[in-house]
Design a protein around this motif. Structure first.
Motif, PDB file in Angstrom:
ATOM      1  N   ASN A 273      37.365  75.519 -93.511  1.00  0.00           N
ATOM      2  CA  ASN A 273      38.177  74.792 -94.498  1.00  0.00           C
ATOM      3  C   ASN A 273      39.174  73.857 -93.819  1.00  0.00           C
ATOM      4  N   THR A 274      39.660  74.288 -92.661  1.00  0.00           N
ATOM      5  CA  THR A 274      40.630  73.455 -91.937  1.00  0.00           C
ATOM      6  C   THR A 274      40.043  72.080 -91.627  1.00  0.00           C
ATOM      7  N   GLN A 275      38.766  72.081 -91.265  1.00  0.00           N
ATOM      8  CA  GLN A 275      38.103  70.807 -90.959  1.00  0.00           C
ATOM      9  C   GLN A 275      38.157  69.861 -92.176  1.00  0.00           C
ATOM     10  N   LEU A 276      37.992  70.415 -93.358  1.00  0.00           N
ATOM     11  CA  LEU A 276      38.038  69.582 -94.572  1.00  0.00           C
ATOM     12  C   LEU A 276      39.463  69.115 -94.874  1.00  0.00           C
TER      13      LEU A 276
ATOM     14  N   LEU B 161      40.638  85.079 -95.729  1.00  0.00           N
ATOM     15  CA  LEU B 161      41.322  84.156 -96.644  1.00  0.00           C
ATOM     16  C   LEU B 161      42.717  83.812 -96.120  1.00  0.00           C
ATOM     17  N   VAL B 162      43.443  84.838 -95.690  1.00  0.00           N
ATOM     18  CA  VAL B 162      44.811  84.596 -95.197  1.00  0.00           C
ATOM     19  C   VAL B 162      44.773  83.739 -93.934  1.00  0.00           C
ATOM     20  N   ALA B 163      43.831  84.015 -93.053  1.00  0.00           N
ATOM     21  CA  ALA B 163      43.713  83.207 -91.823  1.00  0.00           C
ATOM     22  C   ALA B 163      43.396  81.749 -92.177  1.00  0.00           C
ATOM     23  N   ALA B 164      42.474  81.558 -93.115  1.00  0.00           N
ATOM     24  CA  ALA B 164      42.126  80.189 -93.542  1.00  0.00           C
ATOM     25  C   ALA B 164      43.347  79.506 -94.166  1.00  0.00           C
TER      26      ALA B 164
END
Ligand code: KMH
Ligand code: ZN
Length: 280
Positions: free
Chosen positions: A247-250, A35-38
């Motif tokens: 999530n980064t892609q979104l 979660l923290v990395a995301a």
């Protein structure tokens, strides 16, 4: 009045949710480290707020108090994101446990404005619970984000604000969650109707469309001057049949859509100002 300029686009990331199993989607961030990395990656990509659901050691949804507090602390340590805890939890969470989410002292909490059929389940938000949670958010100085799954919930928001006054911080931010089977459809027409019905106290709004409604809702939100929520809580494919990688892609796609609409991502400090968080 917030001094955030109109071209600034709030991108909220909802990275995990409570509905998807880790076994079905290994890239879903379910551990605190993931979660923290995301969160860090999404902040770098342009997100300013994170809507958080947490999981236990078996990757199942939980509202465990210790974990919620550790999660808030870890996200604050690693990012500047506005930390919003879900008080919706999963459809199986008792109302009392959902009220206790505020004990973890997040910046913001989600607050759904009514009961919604949720696929084959029921997402329960009886009016007395909505009123209790709202008053608790005022007492605890947590800024609510009003989640609107249906047009009737927009009317309920008006009723709530008329009865209990403004939230902590004095600003009213809401989020249309569209395309849930049982809620309003994720269409341009439904979002336009929802925005037209918002009470005058509302100072900002975002929208997200579940699953295949995601693009229609995002593009309509931008056309109407709103903000965006994206993330794997809401959508697991980037195009038909193609799984989301991260999530980064979104978030990157939301920022790119925003750029077409001549909007640029809002900073976390601007998001704090927009939402009325003290110390912005
Ligand atoms: N997981 C849904 C049942 C919220 O976070 O406040 C409810 C939800 C809304 O996700
Ligand atoms: Zn949620």
């Amino acid at each position: 009045m917030s001094d955030v300029p109109p071209e600034a686009l709030l991108v909220t990331v909802a990275p995990t949710g409570a509905e998807t199993a880790k076994a079905d989607c290994p890239q879903l961030p379910t551990t605190l480290e993931e979660l923290v990395a995301a969160a860090r990656e999404c902040e770098a990509a342009g997100a300013a707020m994170i809507h958080v659901h947490i999981r236990d050691d078996e990757h199942r949804p939980t509202l465990d108090q210790g974990r919620l507090k550790d999660t808030v602390a870890a996200l604050r340590e690693a990012t500047d994101l506005v930390v919003q805890l879900s008080t919706g939890g999963s459809v199986h969470d008792p109302l009392d446990d959902r009220l206790k989410v505020l004990d973890a002292k997040p910046d913001s909490c989600s607050l759904t404005m009514g009961t919604t059929n949720f696929g084959d389940d029921v997402f329960s938000n009886p009016w007395p619970f909505v009123c209790d949670l709202y008053q608790l958010s005022q007492e605890r100085e947590v800024v609510p984000e009003f989640e609107l799954f249906d047009l009737g919930q927009v009317a309920a928001l008006r009723r709530l604000l008329d009865r209990y006054g403004l939230p902590y911080g004095g600003r009213v931010h809401c989020d249309f969650v569209m395309g849930v089977p049982g809620g309003m459809p994720g269409t341009a027409d439904a979002l336009v109707a929802g925005v037209a019905a918002l009470p005058p106290q509302v100072t900002s709004w975002s929208a997200t469309g579940i699953g295949r409604t995601t693009l229609a809702v995002a593009m309509t939100a931008l056309a109407k001057g709103g903000h965006l929520r994206v993330g794997m809580e809401d959508v697991l494919t980037i195009s038909r049949g193609v799984p989301v990688e991260s999530n980064t892609q979104l978030v990157e796609r939301a920022v790119a859509l925003g750029a077409i609409a001549q909007r640029r991502p809002m900073t976390p400090a601007e998001a704090r100002s927009l939402l009325g968080l003290v110390g912005a």
